[in-house]
Design a protein around this motif. Sequence first.
Motif, PDB file in Angstrom:
ATOM      1  N   ILE A  99      23.844 -60.202   4.087  1.00 52.16           N
ATOM      2  CA  ILE A  99      23.214 -59.001   4.641  1.00 52.16           C
ATOM      3  C   ILE A  99      23.904 -58.570   5.933  1.00 52.16           C
ATOM      4  N   SER A 100      24.114 -59.540   6.838  1.00 52.04           N
ATOM      5  CA  SER A 100      24.757 -59.184   8.105  1.00 52.04           C
ATOM      6  C   SER A 100      26.213 -58.793   7.894  1.00 52.04           C
ATOM      7  N   GLY A 101      26.841 -59.311   6.827  1.00 51.80           N
ATOM      8  CA  GLY A 101      28.231 -58.969   6.543  1.00 51.80           C
ATOM      9  C   GLY A 101      28.427 -57.547   6.056  1.00 51.80           C
ATOM     10  N   ILE A 102      27.346 -56.865   5.721  1.00 52.83           N
ATOM     11  CA  ILE A 102      27.457 -55.476   5.272  1.00 52.83           C
ATOM     12  C   ILE A 102      27.866 -54.565   6.427  1.00 52.83           C
ATOM     13  N   ILE A 103      27.564 -54.980   7.654  1.00 47.22           N
ATOM     14  CA  ILE A 103      27.777 -54.108   8.812  1.00 47.22           C
ATOM     15  C   ILE A 103      29.247 -53.755   8.987  1.00 47.22           C
ATOM     16  N   MET A 104      30.129 -54.747   8.952  1.00 49.96           N
ATOM     17  CA  MET A 104      31.539 -54.508   9.241  1.00 49.96           C
ATOM     18  C   MET A 104      32.166 -53.541   8.241  1.00 49.96           C
ATOM     19  N   PRO A 105      32.037 -53.750   6.926  1.00 49.55           N
ATOM     20  CA  PRO A 105      32.611 -52.773   5.986  1.00 49.55           C
ATOM     21  C   PRO A 105      32.029 -51.373   6.169  1.00 49.55           C
ATOM     22  N   SER A 106      30.751 -51.292   6.486  1.00 46.14           N
ATOM     23  CA  SER A 106      30.136 -49.978   6.696  1.00 46.14           C
ATOM     24  C   SER A 106      30.759 -49.275   7.897  1.00 46.14           C
ATOM     25  N   MET A 107      30.968 -50.034   8.973  1.00 46.56           N
ATOM     26  CA  MET A 107      31.586 -49.446  10.159  1.00 46.56           C
ATOM     27  C   MET A 107      33.017 -49.004   9.881  1.00 46.56           C
ATOM     28  N   MET A 108      33.750 -49.807   9.111  1.00 46.47           N
ATOM     29  CA  MET A 108      35.129 -49.448   8.781  1.00 46.47           C
ATOM     30  C   MET A 108      35.171 -48.177   7.931  1.00 46.47           C
ATOM     31  N   PHE A 109      34.240 -48.042   7.018  1.00 44.82           N
ATOM     32  CA  PHE A 109      34.184 -46.852   6.176  1.00 44.82           C
ATOM     33  C   PHE A 109      33.924 -45.600   7.020  1.00 44.82           C
ATOM     34  N   ILE A 110      32.944 -45.718   7.928  1.00 43.00           N
ATOM     35  CA  ILE A 110      32.651 -44.578   8.814  1.00 43.00           C
ATOM     36  C   ILE A 110      33.861 -44.265   9.691  1.00 43.00           C
ATOM     37  N   GLY A 111      34.514 -45.323  10.210  1.00 43.13           N
ATOM     38  CA  GLY A 111      35.686 -45.126  11.045  1.00 43.13           C
ATOM     39  C   GLY A 111      36.811 -44.417  10.317  1.00 43.13           C
ATOM     40  N   ASN A 112      37.013 -44.751   9.053  1.00 42.16           N
ATOM     41  CA  ASN A 112      38.068 -44.093   8.272  1.00 42.16           C
ATOM     42  C   ASN A 112      37.758 -42.616   8.044  1.00 42.16           C
ATOM     43  N   LEU A 113      36.494 -42.293   7.799  1.00 42.42           N
ATOM     44  CA  LEU A 113      36.116 -40.892   7.636  1.00 42.42           C
ATOM     45  C   LEU A 113      36.382 -40.105   8.920  1.00 42.42           C
ATOM     46  N   VAL A 114      36.019 -40.689  10.055  1.00 36.90           N
ATOM     47  CA  VAL A 114      36.259 -40.032  11.336  1.00 36.90           C
ATOM     48  C   VAL A 114      37.755 -39.879  11.585  1.00 36.90           C
ATOM     49  N   TYR A 115      38.545 -40.893  11.201  1.00 37.07           N
ATOM     50  CA  TYR A 115      40.000 -40.829  11.377  1.00 37.07           C
ATOM     51  C   TYR A 115      40.585 -39.644  10.602  1.00 37.07           C
ATOM     52  N   VAL A 116      40.151 -39.467   9.381  1.00 39.33           N
ATOM     53  CA  VAL A 116      40.640 -38.335   8.579  1.00 39.33           C
ATOM     54  C   VAL A 116      40.256 -37.017   9.235  1.00 39.33           C
TER      55      VAL A 116
END
Length: 680
Positions: free
Chosen positions: A309-326
């Motif tokens: 459950i706690s491991g879901i945070i990092m991939p979620s943050m990376m996904f949001i970060g990639n969207l912002v990067y684009v």
Amino acid sequence: MSGPQGAPRRMPMQRGPMGQVGGGEKAQNFGPSAKRLLGTLRHDTSALIAVLIFSVLSVALTVIGPKLLGNATNVVFAGFVSLQMPPGATKQQVVDGLIAQGNVDQANMIASMDFTPGGGVDFEQLAWILGAVLAVYVLASVFGWLQARILNGVVQRAMHQLRLRVEEKVHRLPLSYFDKVQRGELLSRVTNDVDNIGQTMQQTISQVVISLLTVIGVLVMMFVISPLLALIALVTIPLTVVITVVVAKRSQKLFAAQWRSTGVLNARVEETFSGHSIVKVFGHQREVEADFRAENDELYKASFGAQFISGIIMPSMMFIGNLVYVAIAVVGGLQVAAGLLSIGDVQAFIQYSRQFTQPLSQLGSMANLLQSGVASAERVFELLDEAEEQPDDVPVQSAPDTASHLAFEGVSFRYSPDKPLIDDLSLTAQPGSTVAIVGPTGAGKTTLVNLIMRFYEVDDGRITLDGVDTRRMTRDDLRARTGMVLQDTWLFAGTIRENIAYGRPDATEEEILAAATAAYVDRFVHALPDGYETMLDDEATNLSVGERQLVTIARAFLADPRILILDEATSSVDTRTELLIQRAMSRLREDRTAFVIAHRLSTIRDADLILVMEAGSIVEQGTHDELLAARGAYWRLYNAQFEAPMDEETLEDSVAVGAPVSGASSGPAAEEVGEEPTSM
């Protein structure tokens, strides 16, 4: 612990070799526990201020780096663009020419650049910029190393103090606490949980501080470069907060369950390994293995769930970060084409966007560490918050050094308020006398001894030593006058000499040898390879059960107590050695008072006073001959051990008073030939 309503020996979750676990622990709130955990660092305020200063300097220099690199990119790009322009022309002429040709966007981009047509790259300026970048990053690394080193010292000192607090707390806890808590569970809190707290604080505090400062610093630089792009980057903050809060709420309970399960499993392993031979003898290996697998599965499920459950945070943050990067790359490219931003600024902003989302991702990923550490902290704080042993009365009194006249005056005691155990008990033990306490299991014999030692406090009445209420004495003073030998031996890892000297560390070599001789340790110790210097492991497995008991008796001899308490102390030795020890004790008891708890009535025939207890009350008292002549409870206990097989009616009478049932061959004869009677 004896007594029909004795103190519970285990926590509700405890189970025997084939029992079931039940119950659970209610976790505290995350916020108060985390705040209290941080409070353990307050003693190093100056060091924490230094950590904060070095962190600010390190982050500030790190944040400046991308902006400087952006300037370097501008210098290089402008140099290459200048080579495409006709030498001798001015920048304004080039811009006007592009506008005349209809290339307005290109003209705007050229106008925002600083170059001289045909001049090429300004390598001197570029060298100064790169040198500044190198100096900035070197200083940032030095400041980062300094803050990490200082913080490491702060955390380790805090953990050192926490361990001391836990150790001191354990010594201040009343005996009743250890009666209800599993040893493995307590060890798990003292070791595993404290270690987990230290690792959590070491890994998270520095990262949290650096991440928060980085977010602030990067956000400032992004607004300086482009408010529009900064607003796009800010979209990540509410999304990060929502995801972290949602996941943290679910993982908090799982981490608490993980460490609770760890404690239960440790208790199971400690219990099983300490009784490994018993498990083997009774053939319960499969049941024990099944219990272990069940508890191990519970730990696996809790640990897997918490980490997943706690491991879901990092991939979620990376996904949001990639969207912002684009989004930043697209909008930034349009602004460069429009001449609103330089290409170096866009490059710097993209770096800042990475630096902005990375600490947010790290903060999210650290949620699992924080949840795990706070869950352990809750368990340690729960131990620290346990009710302590009542402090000694002030002012205190002290009995004479030779005091050995002990009296119970109307003593009442109960472990639970609704379950009476000892009620209005009075007795007197004269100096130099031996008082034997007998009775069925659960009669309150050991409880009586625990009250003498003030392991528990009496509810009513008082216990006096030469007329001084023992509650007016300090516990250390009282216990220093008392020697106690239990049925369960306790020896520590060390030499036999050191274990004997534990009774009185300042004893001379002659005194240690005299005590060993009196307890007949000297009889077997010379057969060992290193004699008195033979090293014992933490379980003293290189000695037999009887030999271990003799060492503990020698320890009590060396302490030279005024009051001697023997709780089935000779039950693990053979009959001949027991008789020899009794002779030695008769010499030791001169001008001292001895309390002997015995199940084998043959060992207390010569006692000056025998107390027969049933359900917390003394139902008979007198000498051995007097009690046999009275044909009461003692007579029934005696016959149950030494008489021939009983008929059904006598058997029922014996069971009614709690006496053991034995089919010993011929009673008195068994004693005379030295056979060991059946023990209770």
